[in-house]
Scaffold this motif. Structure first.
Motif, mmCIF file in Angstrom:
data_model
loop_
_atom_site.group_PDB
_atom_site.id
_atom_site.type_symbol
_atom_site.label_atom_id
_atom_site.label_comp_id
_atom_site.label_asym_id
_atom_site.label_seq_id
_atom_site.Cartn_x
_atom_site.Cartn_y
_atom_site.Cartn_z
ATOM 1 N N GLY A 51 0.808 -1.207 0.000
ATOM 2 C CA GLY A 51 0.000 0.000 0.000
ATOM 3 C C GLY A 51 0.842 1.258 0.000
ATOM 4 N N ARG A 52 0.579 2.145 0.972
ATOM 5 C CA ARG A 52 1.245 3.447 1.038
ATOM 6 C C ARG A 52 2.638 3.298 1.654
ATOM 7 N NH1 ARG A 52 -2.472 7.350 4.337
ATOM 8 N NH2 ARG A 52 -2.041 5.775 5.934
ATOM 9 N N ARG A 53 3.605 3.962 1.047
ATOM 10 C CA ARG A 53 4.977 3.892 1.562
ATOM 11 C C ARG A 53 5.245 5.010 2.563
ATOM 12 N NH1 ARG A 53 8.980 1.767 -3.289
ATOM 13 N NH2 ARG A 53 7.754 -0.101 -3.778
ATOM 14 N N GLY A 54 6.360 4.880 3.266
ATOM 15 C CA GLY A 54 6.752 5.846 4.280
ATOM 16 C C GLY A 54 7.449 5.200 5.456
ATOM 17 N N ALA A 55 7.425 3.848 5.519
ATOM 18 C CA ALA A 55 7.988 3.141 6.670
ATOM 19 C C ALA A 55 9.507 3.205 6.724
ATOM 20 C CB ALA A 55 7.529 1.681 6.678
ATOM 21 N N ARG A 56 10.161 3.606 5.638
ATOM 22 C CA ARG A 56 11.623 3.729 5.707
ATOM 23 C C ARG A 56 12.034 4.796 6.715
ATOM 24 N NH1 ARG A 56 14.386 4.004 1.100
ATOM 25 N NH2 ARG A 56 12.700 3.103 -0.129
ATOM 26 N N GLU A 57 11.124 5.712 7.020
ATOM 27 C CA GLU A 57 11.403 6.761 8.003
ATOM 28 C C GLU A 57 11.045 6.327 9.426
ATOM 29 O OE1 GLU A 57 8.913 9.804 6.522
ATOM 30 O OE2 GLU A 57 9.982 10.029 4.626
ATOM 31 N N GLY A 58 10.533 5.115 9.556
ATOM 32 C CA GLY A 58 10.074 4.643 10.856
ATOM 33 C C GLY A 58 11.126 4.553 11.938
ATOM 34 N N PRO A 59 12.318 3.985 11.666
ATOM 35 C CA PRO A 59 13.319 3.867 12.743
ATOM 36 C C PRO A 59 13.663 5.195 13.398
ATOM 37 C CG PRO A 59 13.940 2.489 10.888
ATOM 38 C CD PRO A 59 12.763 3.309 10.435
ATOM 39 N N ALA A 60 13.862 6.234 12.591
ATOM 40 C CA ALA A 60 14.215 7.539 13.159
ATOM 41 C C ALA A 60 13.069 8.094 13.992
ATOM 42 C CB ALA A 60 14.577 8.518 12.039
ATOM 43 N N ALA A 61 11.835 7.946 13.508
ATOM 44 C CA ALA A 61 10.682 8.469 14.238
ATOM 45 C C ALA A 61 10.465 7.719 15.548
ATOM 46 C CB ALA A 61 9.425 8.384 13.370
ATOM 47 N N LEU A 115 18.418 -9.338 23.539
ATOM 48 C CA LEU A 115 17.172 -9.413 22.786
ATOM 49 C C LEU A 115 17.227 -8.391 21.653
ATOM 50 C CD1 LEU A 115 14.093 -10.434 22.709
ATOM 51 C CD2 LEU A 115 13.614 -8.201 23.734
ATOM 52 N N PRO A 116 17.112 -8.821 20.385
ATOM 53 C CA PRO A 116 17.064 -7.839 19.311
ATOM 54 C C PRO A 116 15.682 -7.187 19.236
ATOM 55 C CG PRO A 116 16.979 -10.057 18.404
ATOM 56 C CD PRO A 116 17.160 -10.208 19.881
ATOM 57 N N VAL A 117 15.664 -5.864 19.117
ATOM 58 C CA VAL A 117 14.433 -5.104 18.941
ATOM 59 C C VAL A 117 14.573 -4.383 17.605
ATOM 60 C CG1 VAL A 117 12.979 -3.247 19.831
ATOM 61 C CG2 VAL A 117 14.104 -4.827 21.420
ATOM 62 N N PHE A 118 13.913 -4.905 16.587
ATOM 63 C CA PHE A 118 14.031 -4.365 15.246
ATOM 64 C C PHE A 118 13.008 -3.248 15.052
ATOM 65 C CE2 PHE A 118 15.382 -8.857 14.852
ATOM 66 C CZ PHE A 118 16.702 -8.644 14.478
ATOM 67 N N LEU A 119 13.497 -2.106 14.562
ATOM 68 C CA LEU A 119 12.667 -0.936 14.317
ATOM 69 C C LEU A 119 12.455 -0.813 12.818
ATOM 70 C CD1 LEU A 119 14.556 1.616 16.639
ATOM 71 C CD2 LEU A 119 12.742 -0.003 17.279
ATOM 72 N N GLY A 120 11.226 -1.164 12.364
ATOM 73 C CA GLY A 120 10.943 -1.106 10.929
ATOM 74 C C GLY A 120 10.559 0.280 10.487
ATOM 75 N N GLY A 121 10.575 0.385 9.206
ATOM 76 C CA GLY A 121 10.693 -0.580 8.155
ATOM 77 C C GLY A 121 9.374 -1.319 7.910
ATOM 78 N N ILE A 274 8.913 -3.838 15.748
ATOM 79 C CA ILE A 274 7.837 -2.896 15.467
ATOM 80 C C ILE A 274 7.979 -2.520 13.993
ATOM 81 C CG2 ILE A 274 6.931 -0.588 15.878
ATOM 82 C CD1 ILE A 274 6.405 -2.067 18.300
ATOM 83 N N VAL A 275 6.934 -2.772 13.201
ATOM 84 C CA VAL A 275 7.023 -2.471 11.780
ATOM 85 C C VAL A 275 5.874 -1.575 11.329
ATOM 86 C CG1 VAL A 275 8.234 -4.630 11.308
ATOM 87 C CG2 VAL A 275 5.751 -4.553 11.075
ATOM 88 N N GLU A 276 6.081 -1.007 10.136
ATOM 89 C CA GLU A 276 5.066 -0.213 9.425
ATOM 90 C C GLU A 276 4.737 1.124 10.099
ATOM 91 O OE1 GLU A 276 4.283 -0.849 6.477
ATOM 92 O OE2 GLU A 276 4.641 -2.991 6.189
#
Length: 307
Positions: A51-61, A115-121, A274-276
Motif C-alpha cells: 500500500g502506502r509507503r513511508g515506513a523507511r522513516e520509521g526507525p528515526a521516528a 534481545l534484538p528489537v528491530f525498528l521497521g521498516g 515494530i514495523v510499518e
C-alpha cells in the motif's frame, strides 16, 4: 553488509530525576551486544510495501519518540540496559536481495545474548528478522490487522513474510488483532491448514487482552523460541493513522500494551519488532508515540530485564 553508526541519545527533560530512554540507551556494536539486555536495530526500508509507503522513516521516528518516554513502569520499575546498534545499511536491489542481505546482519545479532528489537521498516523484513531462529523450534506471535501469508508471486512483499517463514520451517503462528473483512478466505484457510491461531480484534475487546495472549501462547506450546512482531496497523486507525493500511475496528493502545507485557513475560521470547511506522503518513506523531510506548511496555516485562 553492515550497520551505520548508532545515533546519539539524549533525554529531553531538564529535571535530573526525570529519567527517560534518551538518558539510558547507549551506543552498541554487534560484538558488544551481549552487554545489554536488549539492543535496538533500525531497518529503514519500505521497498516491499503493498500500500502506502513511508515506513523507511520509521526507525528515526520511533527513536525520537522513545527518547522522551520515561523509563519507569509502576509494576516493574525502571527499564535499563538498552543498547542501540544503529541502522542496517539497506542495499540496492530487489526485495529478495534486501531480505538476504538483512538476514546476514540479523543472524549475527541473534547469536548474541541480547534481545534484538528491530525498528521497521516494512513487514517484508519480518522474514529475515525471524528466519535465523528457525534452527530452533520457532513460533511467531503476530500483532497485526492482517495475516500476511500471501503467496510470493515474483518478489516477496510486505504481505508475504509468514508464508515465507512457514515454507522455511516455522512451527507455530498466531495472529492477534486480525480484522474481519481485511483478509481473503484463501489466506484464512491457509493459516488454518498450518494449525495457526487467529484472535480477531473484537475478541481482544470482549475477552480481554490477557486472554487473547493466552490463546496465542497456547498455540506456541510445542516451540522452544517465540518471536513477537507488532505491525502498528493492529491499532485502530484513530490511534495509528501513520501506517500503510490504517483501518477502523482495531485494538486500543492500552490493549496492545497489556498484551505485549503478557507476551514479553514468556521466557522463550527471542526477538521483537515494530514495523510499518510511516511518519510521513502520521497525524501529530500518534503512530510513532504508540510504537515507542509499545517498545517500552515490552521491555518492562521482558524476562531478560533485571527488574
Amino acid at each position: 553488509m553492515s550497520l551505520d553508526e548508532p545515533p546519539a541519545w539524549d533525554g529531553l527533560s531538564g529535571d535530573p530525576n526525570d529519567e527517560q530512554f534518551g538518558d539510558i540507551v547507549e551506543p552498541a556494536t554487534i560484538d558488544h551486544a551481549s552487554e545489554f539486555d536488549a539492543v535496538l536495530v533500525g531497518e529503514p526500508y519500505d521497498g516491499a510495501v503493498i500500500g502506502r509507503r513511508g515506513a523507511r522513516e520509521g526507525p528515526a521516528a520511533l527513536r525520537d519518540a522513545l527518547a522522551g518516554v520515561k523509563t519507569h513502569h509502576f509494576d516493574a520499575g525502571p527499564v535499563a540496559s538498552v543498547g542501540d546498534c544503529g541502522d542496517v545499511e539497506i542495499p540496492d536491489g530487489d526485495v529478495s536481495t534486501v531480505q538476504e542481505a538483512v538476514r546476514e546482519i540479523t543472524h549475527e545479532i541473534h547469536a548474541s545474548d541480547a534481545l534484538p528489537v528491530f525498528l521497521g521498516g516494512d513487514n517484508s523484513l519480518t522474514y529475515p528478522n525471524a528466519a535465523p531462529l528457525l534452527g530452533d523450534s520457532l513460533g511467531v506471535i503476530n500483532f497485526d490487522a492482517h495475516l500476511d501469508c500471501r503467496e510470493v508471486r515474483g518478489e516477496p512483499t510486505s504481505g508475504t513474510p509468514y508464508r515465507q517463514l512457514h515454507e522455511a520451517g516455522l512451527d507455530a503462528y498466531a495472529c492477534v488483532g486480525a480484522r474481519h473483512f481485511e483478509t481473503s478466505t484463501a489466506y484464512a484457510e491457509y493459516v488454518d491448514e498450518q494449525d495457526g491461531e487467529v484472535v480477531p480484534s473484537e475478541a481482544v475487546g470482549t475477552d480481554g487482552p490477557v486472554a487473547a495472549v493466552e490463546r496465542a501462547l497456547d498455540a506456541m506450546d510445542e516451540v522452544d523460541a517465540v518471536y513477537v512482531s507488532v505491525d502498528l496497523d493492529v491499532l485502530d486507525a484513530t490511534a495509528a493513522p501513520g501506517v500503510s493500511a490504517p483501518t477502523p475496528g482495531g485494538v486500543s493502545t492500552r490493549e496492545l500494551f497489556r498484551m505485549l507485557r503478557a507476551g514479553a513475560a514468556d521466557d522463550r521470547v527471542a526477538g521483537f519488532e515494530i514495523v510499518e511506522c510511516a511518519p510521513s503518513l502520521d497525524i501529530d506523531g500518534r503512530t510513532a508515540a504508540a510504537g515507542a510506548r509499545a517498545i517500552a511496555h515490552f521491555l518492562s516485562s521482558y524476562t531478560g530485564n533485571p527488574s
